[in-house]
Design a protein around this motif. Structure first.
Motif, short mmCIF file in Angstrom:
data_model
loop_
_atom_site.label_atom_id
_atom_site.label_comp_id
_atom_site.label_asym_id
_atom_site.label_seq_id
_atom_site.Cartn_x
_atom_site.Cartn_y
_atom_site.Cartn_z
N ALA A 7 43.54 40.12 35.96
CA ALA A 7 42.08 40.18 35.92
C ALA A 7 41.66 41.58 35.49
O ALA A 7 42.28 42.57 35.86
CB ALA A 7 41.50 39.85 37.29
N TRP A 33 34.26 39.80 31.76
CA TRP A 33 35.39 39.58 32.66
C TRP A 33 36.44 38.73 31.96
O TRP A 33 36.15 37.87 31.15
CB TRP A 33 34.96 38.98 34.00
N ASN A 35 40.31 36.72 32.72
CA ASN A 35 41.30 36.18 33.66
C ASN A 35 40.80 36.11 35.10
O ASN A 35 41.53 36.35 36.05
CB ASN A 35 42.61 36.97 33.58
N CYS A 36 39.51 35.82 35.23
CA CYS A 36 38.91 35.59 36.55
C CYS A 36 37.66 34.73 36.33
O CYS A 36 37.28 34.47 35.20
CB CYS A 36 38.59 36.89 37.27
N ALA A 89 36.24 41.61 40.96
CA ALA A 89 36.52 40.35 40.27
C ALA A 89 36.60 39.23 41.30
O ALA A 89 37.07 39.43 42.42
CB ALA A 89 37.84 40.45 39.52
N SER A 92 40.40 35.51 40.53
CA SER A 92 41.35 36.00 39.53
C SER A 92 42.52 35.04 39.37
O SER A 92 42.96 34.39 40.32
CB SER A 92 41.86 37.39 39.91
N ASN A 93 43.03 34.93 38.15
CA ASN A 93 44.14 34.04 37.85
C ASN A 93 45.42 34.42 38.57
O ASN A 93 46.24 33.56 38.89
CB ASN A 93 44.41 34.01 36.34
#
Length: 122
Positions: A7, A33, A35-36, A89, A92-93
């Motif tokens: 993220a 942003w 990866n979130c 964030a 997040s992934n």
């Protein structure tokens, strides 16, 4: 963590550290942003002291655009000092919640007058 997973916030507009005079608008800060699922203001500090949880103080505005996947911070500080906005964030992934900081140093500009009446501000 690879960039495809970690993220992060990617700057789109504005400076993450800036100095403004009291009652002047700060420069708009916008980040995208990656990866979130979003972002939120975790805390706001003034001169190192927490003044707000999960939001911004009066005079500032934090907005999100889910379609563009961006967040924006704007505002006009009404108190002198150093503001720190901690942006976190969400979703997040990789399961790691990053925090980014926007720092706005607010100084008093002082006032100047035409003290001798010659039309020049001294």
């Amino acid at each position: 963590m690879p960039d495809s997973v970690a993220a992060r916030f990617v700057p789109v507009e504005g400076k993450k550290e800036q100095t403004v005079q009291l009652d002047d608008d700060m420069e708009t800060v916008t980040c995208k942003w990656k990866n979130c699922t979003g972002a939120s203001v975790y805390q706001t500090l003034l001169n190192g002291t927490r003044i707000k949880n999960y939001g911004v103080p009066t005079g500032f505005k934090f907005t999100k655009d889910a379609t563009a996947q961006t967040w924006t911070l704007t505002g006009t500080p009404s108190e002198e000092g150093t503001y720190e906005f901690l942006i976190r964030a969400t979703g997040s992934n990789d399961g790691v919640n990053i925090i980014d900081t926007i720092k706005v140093v607010v100084t008093s500009g002082g006032t100047f007058d035409d003290v001798n009446g010659d039309g020049v501000v001294n």
